[in-house]
Design an enzyme around this catalytic site. Structure first.
Site, PDB file in Angstrom:
ATOM      1  N   GLN A 130      -6.311 -13.736 -12.803  1.00 56.59           N
ATOM      2  CA  GLN A 130      -6.311 -12.297 -13.077  1.00 56.59           C
ATOM      3  C   GLN A 130      -4.906 -11.813 -13.418  1.00 56.59           C
ATOM      4  OE1 GLN A 130      -6.896  -9.892  -9.571  1.00 56.59           O
ATOM      5  NE2 GLN A 130      -7.910  -8.272 -10.723  1.00 56.59           N
ATOM      6  N   GLY A 131      -4.739 -11.226 -14.576  1.00 56.08           N
ATOM      7  CA  GLY A 131      -3.443 -10.700 -15.000  1.00 56.08           C
ATOM      8  C   GLY A 131      -3.430  -9.186 -15.053  1.00 56.08           C
ATOM      9  N   TYR A 132      -3.364  -8.560 -13.876  1.00 55.97           N
ATOM     10  CA  TYR A 132      -3.296  -7.098 -13.807  1.00 55.97           C
ATOM     11  C   TYR A 132      -1.855  -6.649 -13.483  1.00 55.97           C
ATOM     12  CZ  TYR A 132      -8.360  -5.966 -13.705  1.00 55.97           C
ATOM     13  OH  TYR A 132      -9.673  -5.765 -14.001  1.00 55.97           O
ATOM     14  N   SER A 133      -1.371  -7.055 -12.265  1.00 57.14           N
ATOM     15  CA  SER A 133      -0.098  -6.518 -11.755  1.00 57.14           C
ATOM     16  C   SER A 133       1.086  -6.961 -12.605  1.00 57.14           C
ATOM     17  CB  SER A 133       0.140  -7.009 -10.330  1.00 57.14           C
ATOM     18  OG  SER A 133      -0.980  -6.807  -9.533  1.00 57.14           O
ATOM     19  N   GLU A 248     -14.050  -6.907  -7.064  1.00 54.11           N
ATOM     20  CA  GLU A 248     -12.982  -7.510  -6.260  1.00 54.11           C
ATOM     21  C   GLU A 248     -12.988  -6.907  -4.855  1.00 54.11           C
ATOM     22  OE1 GLU A 248      -9.080  -7.206  -8.018  1.00 54.11           O
ATOM     23  OE2 GLU A 248      -8.168  -8.428  -6.429  1.00 54.11           O
ATOM     24  N   GLU A 380      -3.064   1.747   1.891  1.00 56.87           N
ATOM     25  CA  GLU A 380      -2.606   3.137   1.717  1.00 56.87           C
ATOM     26  C   GLU A 380      -3.264   3.750   0.482  1.00 56.87           C
ATOM     27  OE1 GLU A 380      -0.554   0.535   2.103  1.00 56.87           O
ATOM     28  OE2 GLU A 380       0.152   0.885   4.149  1.00 56.87           O
TER      29      GLU A 380
HETATM   30  C1  LIG Z   1      -3.132 -12.301  -1.832  1.00 57.00           C
HETATM   31  C2  LIG Z   1      -2.861 -11.496  -3.063  1.00 57.00           C
HETATM   32  C3  LIG Z   1      -3.400 -11.918  -4.265  1.00 57.00           C
HETATM   33  C4  LIG Z   1      -3.124 -11.204  -5.429  1.00 57.00           C
HETATM   34  N1  LIG Z   1      -3.616 -11.694  -6.602  1.00 57.00           N
HETATM   35  C5  LIG Z   1      -3.362 -11.036  -7.736  1.00 57.00           C
HETATM   36  C6  LIG Z   1      -3.826 -11.558  -8.978  1.00 57.00           C
HETATM   37  O1  LIG Z   1      -4.427 -12.651  -9.026  1.00 57.00           O
HETATM   38  N2  LIG Z   1      -3.563 -10.870 -10.092  1.00 57.00           N
HETATM   39  C7  LIG Z   1      -2.908  -9.676 -10.082  1.00 57.00           C
HETATM   40  O2  LIG Z   1      -2.759  -9.069 -11.132  1.00 57.00           O
HETATM   41  N3  LIG Z   1      -2.417  -9.151  -8.936  1.00 57.00           N
HETATM   42  C8  LIG Z   1      -2.618  -9.811  -7.764  1.00 57.00           C
HETATM   43  N4  LIG Z   1      -2.123  -9.320  -6.578  1.00 57.00           N
HETATM   44  C9  LIG Z   1      -1.242  -8.142  -6.619  1.00 57.00           C
HETATM   45  C10 LIG Z   1      -1.834  -6.893  -5.978  1.00 57.00           C
HETATM   46  O3  LIG Z   1      -2.848  -6.338  -6.779  1.00 57.00           O
HETATM   47  C11 LIG Z   1      -0.659  -5.920  -5.763  1.00 57.00           C
HETATM   48  O4  LIG Z   1       0.224  -6.530  -4.822  1.00 57.00           O
HETATM   49  C12 LIG Z   1      -1.104  -4.585  -5.225  1.00 57.00           C
HETATM   50  O5  LIG Z   1      -1.834  -3.880  -6.199  1.00 57.00           O
HETATM   51  C13 LIG Z   1       0.099  -3.725  -4.766  1.00 57.00           C
HETATM   52  O6  LIG Z   1       1.043  -3.639  -5.760  1.00 57.00           O
HETATM   53  P1  LIG Z   1       2.587  -3.967  -5.463  1.00 57.00           P
HETATM   54  O7  LIG Z   1       2.641  -5.295  -4.797  1.00 57.00           O
HETATM   55  O8  LIG Z   1       3.336  -3.782  -6.734  1.00 57.00           O
HETATM   56  O9  LIG Z   1       3.046  -2.902  -4.397  1.00 57.00           O
HETATM   57  P2  LIG Z   1       3.528  -1.409  -4.675  1.00 57.00           P
HETATM   58  O10 LIG Z   1       2.546  -0.753  -5.574  1.00 57.00           O
HETATM   59  O11 LIG Z   1       4.953  -1.430  -5.094  1.00 57.00           O
HETATM   60  O12 LIG Z   1       3.405  -0.766  -3.245  1.00 57.00           O
HETATM   61  C14 LIG Z   1       4.417  -0.918  -2.248  1.00 57.00           C
HETATM   62  C15 LIG Z   1       4.015  -0.106  -1.034  1.00 57.00           C
HETATM   63  O13 LIG Z   1       3.946   1.292  -1.370  1.00 57.00           O
HETATM   64  C16 LIG Z   1       2.666   1.821  -1.028  1.00 57.00           C
HETATM   65  N5  LIG Z   1       2.231   2.795  -2.027  1.00 57.00           N
HETATM   66  C17 LIG Z   1       2.309   2.672  -3.366  1.00 57.00           C
HETATM   67  N6  LIG Z   1       1.784   3.766  -3.970  1.00 57.00           N
HETATM   68  C18 LIG Z   1       1.372   4.591  -2.980  1.00 57.00           C
HETATM   69  C19 LIG Z   1       0.748   5.884  -2.960  1.00 57.00           C
HETATM   70  N7  LIG Z   1       0.450   6.524  -4.081  1.00 57.00           N
HETATM   71  N8  LIG Z   1       0.451   6.419  -1.753  1.00 57.00           N
HETATM   72  C20 LIG Z   1       0.762   5.767  -0.598  1.00 57.00           C
HETATM   73  N9  LIG Z   1       1.363   4.546  -0.555  1.00 57.00           N
HETATM   74  C21 LIG Z   1       1.654   3.979  -1.722  1.00 57.00           C
HETATM   75  C22 LIG Z   1       1.740   0.625  -1.024  1.00 57.00           C
HETATM   76  O14 LIG Z   1       0.601   0.856  -0.207  1.00 57.00           O
HETATM   77  C23 LIG Z   1       2.630  -0.481  -0.488  1.00 57.00           C
HETATM   78  O15 LIG Z   1       2.652  -0.436   0.905  1.00 57.00           O
HETATM   79  C24 LIG Z   1      -2.350 -10.006  -5.396  1.00 57.00           C
HETATM   80  C25 LIG Z   1      -1.815  -9.578  -4.182  1.00 57.00           C
HETATM   81  C26 LIG Z   1      -2.057 -10.307  -3.025  1.00 57.00           C
HETATM   82  C27 LIG Z   1      -1.445  -9.832  -1.752  1.00 57.00           C
END
Ligand SMILES: Cc1cc2nc3c(=O)[nH]c(=O)nc-3n(C[C@H](O)[C@H](O)[C@H](O)COP(=O)(O)OP(=O)(O)OC[C@H]3O[C@@H](n4cnc5c(N)ncnc54)[C@H](O)[C@@H]3O)c2cc1C
Length: 396
Positions: A130-133, A248, A380
């Site tokens: 999955q290529g989202y983040s 998901e 969150e």
């Molecule tokens: C085990 C695992 C597997 C994953 N696999 C994939 C994958 O295969 N493909 C893919 O694309 N991604 C994947 N991810 C990524 C995942 O989707 C992101 O980590 C997630 O969406 C959070 O984004 P971030 O890490 O950039 O954190 P950030 O968005 O930077 O968030 C950092 C902190 O700020 C808080 N925060 C952010 N915005 C708000 C708000 N508006 N209100 C309150 N709090 C907020 C968050 O809750 C978090 O605590 C995976 C993550 C994990 C842990």
């Protein structure tokens, strides 16, 4: 109802006859069978079990028969799942294609895309990631910057994705890309399917605290993607992404974390903390935590069951997966904390002969559980969405 009863009897007998004994044990990570061009089987039994299930269409029991699925409706699928659980049968095949992409292709794909991708997923021939983040787009996913420029017969893709689980082992990636940089951010996004073997795609693994390195950063450097690999309409990829995220979240609310120890939490308590003459756990504080956890897990199980019944009755509540993703992953984290507390110093083992596998798995599952309330949308952010969509609370 009679039909379901007869089906249950048939399934029970078939599983009894066809699921090898070794495939009725709880699975450890190394023994999971993942899809892929370079698919490997940990044992002959695992191969046999996969092939038998594939031939029945039961790697994807609810998908259409003509595309390699089992053609079962939700009620029959539940019977199959119940019977597999009863016997302890392992999941025969693991893949993001099954859990996430396949349902999206069935909903948004053209006939050609369905014929191309669905049977290969059902047969475990292709492994998807999955290529989202992106480094600057996680919770705020719509800010993604990976560009796909229209070059006539193809898109030219440039950018990078992060946290792409198992990208280094995957054959294809489903990706969100920006196709209109001038539109409002949700409106300029498209959903592309990209072959990882295409020139210009590279991956770099990222090490994790749990000792694994499932995560990768994935780079796209002038990658040419044929137009036929656009899923859904151009610039309407956000709708596909949201539909896929629902699958998901449902998956995450039901899966209960990483492969863990073989004991239940109650057994761990009895073994490691011990019971008094009345059979009560010796430590009152741990006893209270254990009871709370057991009650909450039971409530979660019953809520899943109610939600299933509502779907069957045609009255599904769209907010349930949202809420259950939050509740399920948070409670799994609490369970894993509790198991660590129950094991005491025996839970600190990482590897080596001094600790048994249940003890080291408890430790690893506890570390991995921290990821559950991040993946697929953080807790969150889930709470924000629940407040807005489910509870209609006023926004600041
Ligand atoms: C085990 C695992 C597997 C994953 N696999 C994939 C994958 O295969 N493909 C893919 O694309 N991604 C994947 N991810 C990524 C995942 O989707 C992101 O980590 C997630 O969406 C959070 O984004 P971030 O890490 O950039 O954190 P950030 O968005 O930077 O968030 C950092 C902190 O700020 C808080 N925060 C952010 N915005 C708000 C708000 N508006 N209100 C309150 N709090 C907020 C968050 O809750 C978090 O605590 C995976 C993550 C994990 C842990």
């Amino acid at each position: 109802m009679a039909d379901l009863t007869a089906f249950r009897d048939d399934v029970r007998q078939w599983l009894q006859d066809n699921c090898p004994e070794s495939q009725r044990q709880p699975v450890v990570r190394e023994e999971q069978v993942w899809a892929g061009r370079r698919r490997e089987f940990p044992s002959e039994d695992a191969k046999l079990w996969f092939e038998r299930m594939r031939d029945k269409g039961w790697t994807v029991p609810d998908w259409p028969r003509e595309l390699g699925g089992g053609g079962l409706d939700e009620a029959h699928c539940k019977v199959l799942k119940d019977e597999m659980n009863r016997l302890g049968c392992r999941t025969p095949l693991y893949d993001l294609g099954i859990w996430m992409l396949g349902p999206a292709v069935l909903e948004f794909g053209t006939e050609e895309q369905k014929q191309e991708h669905i049977p290969k997923i059902a047969r475990g021939e292709i492994r998807w990631c999955q290529g989202y983040s992106e480094p600057g787009a996680g919770s705020d996913l719509a800010s993604l910057q990976t560009r796909a420029e229209d070059k006539g017969d193809h898109f030219l893709v440039n950018g990078s994705k992060i946290w792409t689980t198992n990208a280094d082992k995957a054959d294809w990636i489903f990706c969100l890309v920006r196709t209109d940089p001038d539109a409002r951010k949700q409106e300029g996004i498209s959903f592309l399917l990209i072959d990882m073997d295409d020139p210009g795609v590279t991956t770099r693994p990222i090490d994790l605290i749990s000792g694994d390195s499932e995560f990768c950063q994935t780079f796209f450097d002038n990658v040419k993607v044929p137009k036929k690999n656009l899923l859904g309409e151009l610039n309407k990829g956000w709708s596909v992404a949201k539909a896929l995220l629902k699958h998901e979240r449902k998956l995450m609310s039901e899966m209960g974390g990483a492969p863990g120890p073989n004991f239940t939490t109650v057994q761990a308590a009895q073994e490691y903390v011990g019971v008094d003459a009345q059979g009560k756990l010796r430590d009152a504080a741990l006893r209270e935590r254990l009871v709370r956890h057991e009650m909450t897990f039971r409530a979660i199980g019953l809520t899943h069951f109610r939600s299933f019944e509502e779907r069957l009755a045609g009255t599904p509540d769209p907010n349930v997966p949202l809420i259950m993703k939050y509740v399920g992953t948070e409670e799994t984290k609490r369970r894993d904390e509790l198991q660590m507390a129950l094991l005491g110093f025996r839970g600190l083992g990482w590897e080596g002969p001094d600790f048994n596998s249940d003890e080291t798995l408890t430790n690893r599952a506890w570390l991995f559980s921290k990821a559950l309330s991040i993946a697929g949308g953080t807790s969150e952010v889930q709470l924000n969405i629940i407040a807005k969509r489910a509870l209609n609370l006023p926004q600041a």
